[in-house]
Write a protein that holds these residues in place. Sequence first.
Motif, PDB file in Angstrom:
ATOM      1  N   GLU A  59      49.222  10.909 -75.309  1.00 13.88           N
ATOM      2  CA  GLU A  59      49.691   9.674 -74.684  1.00 13.88           C
ATOM      3  C   GLU A  59      49.036   9.503 -73.303  1.00 13.88           C
ATOM      4  O   GLU A  59      48.645  10.471 -72.660  1.00 13.88           O
ATOM      5  CB  GLU A  59      51.211   9.748 -74.531  1.00 13.88           C
ATOM      6  CG  GLU A  59      51.879   8.455 -74.076  1.00 13.88           C
ATOM      7  CD  GLU A  59      51.741   7.339 -75.085  1.00 13.88           C
ATOM      8  OE1 GLU A  59      50.885   6.469 -74.837  1.00 13.88           O
ATOM      9  OE2 GLU A  59      52.461   7.332 -76.097  1.00 13.88           O
ATOM     10  N   GLN A 178      51.544   6.454 -79.034  1.00 13.62           N
ATOM     11  CA  GLN A 178      52.174   5.358 -79.758  1.00 13.62           C
ATOM     12  C   GLN A 178      51.309   4.115 -79.573  1.00 13.62           C
ATOM     13  O   GLN A 178      51.140   3.631 -78.466  1.00 13.62           O
ATOM     14  CB  GLN A 178      53.582   5.107 -79.216  1.00 13.62           C
ATOM     15  CG  GLN A 178      54.494   6.329 -79.271  1.00 13.62           C
ATOM     16  CD  GLN A 178      54.727   6.819 -80.690  1.00 13.62           C
ATOM     17  OE1 GLN A 178      55.107   6.055 -81.570  1.00 13.62           O
ATOM     18  NE2 GLN A 178      54.491   8.109 -80.908  1.00 13.62           N
ATOM     19  N   PRO A 180      50.080   0.148 -79.779  1.00 17.05           N
ATOM     20  CA  PRO A 180      50.765  -1.136 -79.637  1.00 17.05           C
ATOM     21  C   PRO A 180      51.062  -1.771 -80.998  1.00 17.05           C
ATOM     22  O   PRO A 180      50.198  -1.793 -81.874  1.00 17.05           O
ATOM     23  CB  PRO A 180      49.771  -1.985 -78.841  1.00 17.05           C
ATOM     24  CG  PRO A 180      48.853  -1.006 -78.190  1.00 17.05           C
ATOM     25  CD  PRO A 180      48.769   0.160 -79.113  1.00 17.05           C
ATOM     26  N   GLN A 181      52.262  -2.281 -81.163  1.00 19.93           N
ATOM     27  CA  GLN A 181      52.629  -2.894 -82.434  1.00 19.93           C
ATOM     28  C   GLN A 181      51.716  -4.059 -82.780  1.00 19.93           C
ATOM     29  O   GLN A 181      51.414  -4.309 -83.949  1.00 19.93           O
ATOM     30  CB  GLN A 181      54.084  -3.353 -82.394  1.00 19.93           C
ATOM     31  CG  GLN A 181      55.093  -2.214 -82.416  1.00 19.93           C
ATOM     32  CD  GLN A 181      54.953  -1.335 -83.661  1.00 19.93           C
ATOM     33  OE1 GLN A 181      54.850  -1.838 -84.780  1.00 19.93           O
ATOM     34  NE2 GLN A 181      54.920  -0.030 -83.456  1.00 19.93           N
ATOM     35  N   ALA A 182      51.254  -4.786 -81.758  1.00 13.89           N
ATOM     36  CA  ALA A 182      50.382  -5.933 -82.004  1.00 13.89           C
ATOM     37  C   ALA A 182      49.062  -5.516 -82.637  1.00 13.89           C
ATOM     38  O   ALA A 182      48.379  -6.336 -83.263  1.00 13.89           O
ATOM     39  CB  ALA A 182      50.121  -6.677 -80.696  1.00 13.89           C
ATOM     40  N   SER A 184      48.666  -3.525 -85.138  1.00 11.51           N
ATOM     41  CA  SER A 184      48.810  -3.393 -86.593  1.00 11.51           C
ATOM     42  C   SER A 184      48.236  -4.602 -87.322  1.00 11.51           C
ATOM     43  O   SER A 184      47.516  -4.466 -88.314  1.00 11.51           O
ATOM     44  CB  SER A 184      50.287  -3.213 -86.966  1.00 11.51           C
ATOM     45  OG  SER A 184      50.784  -2.011 -86.437  1.00 11.51           O
ATOM     46  N   ALA A 185      48.555  -5.792 -86.841  1.00  9.58           N
ATOM     47  CA  ALA A 185      48.045  -7.002 -87.486  1.00  9.58           C
ATOM     48  C   ALA A 185      46.537  -7.104 -87.350  1.00  9.58           C
ATOM     49  O   ALA A 185      45.837  -7.513 -88.290  1.00  9.58           O
ATOM     50  CB  ALA A 185      48.717  -8.227 -86.878  1.00  9.58           C
ATOM     51  N   GLN A 187      44.419  -4.688 -87.218  1.00 10.58           N
ATOM     52  CA  GLN A 187      43.726  -3.638 -87.968  1.00 10.58           C
ATOM     53  C   GLN A 187      43.523  -3.985 -89.439  1.00 10.58           C
ATOM     54  O   GLN A 187      42.749  -3.324 -90.120  1.00 10.58           O
ATOM     55  CB  GLN A 187      44.498  -2.326 -87.859  1.00 10.58           C
ATOM     56  CG  GLN A 187      44.351  -1.651 -86.505  1.00 10.58           C
ATOM     57  CD  GLN A 187      45.030  -0.302 -86.467  1.00 10.58           C
ATOM     58  OE1 GLN A 187      46.164  -0.157 -86.931  1.00 10.58           O
ATOM     59  NE2 GLN A 187      44.356   0.689 -85.920  1.00 10.58           N
ATOM     60  N   LYS A 188      44.199  -5.006 -89.946  1.00  8.83           N
ATOM     61  CA  LYS A 188      44.044  -5.377 -91.350  1.00  8.83           C
ATOM     62  C   LYS A 188      42.615  -5.859 -91.607  1.00  8.83           C
ATOM     63  O   LYS A 188      42.187  -6.873 -91.077  1.00  8.83           O
ATOM     64  CB  LYS A 188      45.054  -6.464 -91.723  1.00  8.83           C
ATOM     65  CG  LYS A 188      46.504  -5.983 -91.658  1.00  8.83           C
ATOM     66  CD  LYS A 188      47.475  -7.101 -92.002  1.00  8.83           C
ATOM     67  CE  LYS A 188      48.920  -6.590 -91.926  1.00  8.83           C
ATOM     68  NZ  LYS A 188      49.914  -7.656 -92.199  1.00  8.83           N
ATOM     69  N   TRP A 195      42.406   0.044 -78.348  1.00  7.81           N
ATOM     70  CA  TRP A 195      42.843  -0.687 -77.161  1.00  7.81           C
ATOM     71  C   TRP A 195      42.398   0.024 -75.899  1.00  7.81           C
ATOM     72  O   TRP A 195      42.124   1.218 -75.899  1.00  7.81           O
ATOM     73  CB  TRP A 195      44.358  -0.893 -77.168  1.00  7.81           C
ATOM     74  CG  TRP A 195      45.213   0.306 -76.857  1.00  7.81           C
ATOM     75  CD1 TRP A 195      45.732   0.664 -75.651  1.00  7.81           C
ATOM     76  CD2 TRP A 195      45.674   1.297 -77.792  1.00  7.81           C
ATOM     77  NE1 TRP A 195      46.479   1.809 -75.765  1.00  7.81           N
ATOM     78  CE2 TRP A 195      46.470   2.223 -77.066  1.00  7.81           C
ATOM     79  CE3 TRP A 195      45.497   1.506 -79.173  1.00  7.81           C
ATOM     80  CZ2 TRP A 195      47.074   3.325 -77.664  1.00  7.81           C
ATOM     81  CZ3 TRP A 195      46.099   2.605 -79.773  1.00  7.81           C
ATOM     82  CH2 TRP A 195      46.876   3.494 -79.022  1.00  7.81           C
TER      83      TRP A 195
END
Length: 313
Positions: A59, A178, A180-182, A184-185, A187-188, A195
């Motif tokens: 981290e 961890q 960033p949740q953003a 995930s989209a 990476q498709k 980042w």
Amino acid sequence: MVHQNSKELKSPQYPKIYFWELLKVVPLLFTVLLLFACASAPKPETFYEGRSGFALMAEGAELYITAKVQSVRPILDSLTLGGMNGGELKDFLDVSDVLTAAFFPPTDVWHFYAAASGSFPSARGEIYFGSSKSWEKKLSAAGMPYWYSPQSRLSVSLNSRMAYLSDADPFVPPPGAQFPQALSALQKGAVLSGWMNDPARAFGNVAAAFPVPVTIPAKRMLFAVYPEPSGQYSAVLHLETPSPAQAAALIRAFALAKLALAVADFSGDEEIEILSRAFFSQTPKAEGNVVILNTGVMEGKSVALLFNAFSVY
């Protein structure tokens, strides 16, 4: 995409190293992986059980990046740094699947971590490391053995499927980074993604050469690179600014830069032209405090130039 103890590691000062620079730091190691990868080497699978990808990284790094090696070969092969190009690492890249890395500022204890998956030939790794005066066996804080070279400040743990590298203890205690949740989209369908925390300085050095200098008040930048049917690539950058107002101001700055680009004279400076068009040829948009920037279609060597530009401080 990576902290140094002020008492023990006060000297020498290490330059910032990013993913592509890691490739030039350890070419000898990669030759070793090909010739001597070890069947009896330590197996950290139980230590990393339930973790993969960025969770294998520590981290707090400045840059995180992961790449599907075979899908980004035109990018990697076009990287030229310190007189060395990606083509010189062909043997290692040929047997690698995914490489994930994290890079810390040079004042930190850990400078970088990397984990590579692949099909490394299984042979005499333990014999090679054990018989070489350049490598010594150490025990990590997690109780896992690894090999360390004081001369190159490189730590290695490997088996036939994985290689873990760092300039310190290569084993990252749980839970790891961890992401960033953003992301995930983004990476498709992406073949390279990650980042950068606090990218303002890196972008500022690049933007200073643009027709109209642009200041980027971003606290984080997410990025992803996608393959195109033509065999080229396109990239998207998400610049996370502190507020929607600053995102709107950045959109206006990009609009002015785009106007300047139309009449700019790039004769004799192909690299600046490539970078300028990557950032300003498309119209960005804002979603809340995020500025979304698309580069348009680029050749692999142009994507490599884009990432090289961000690695220069």
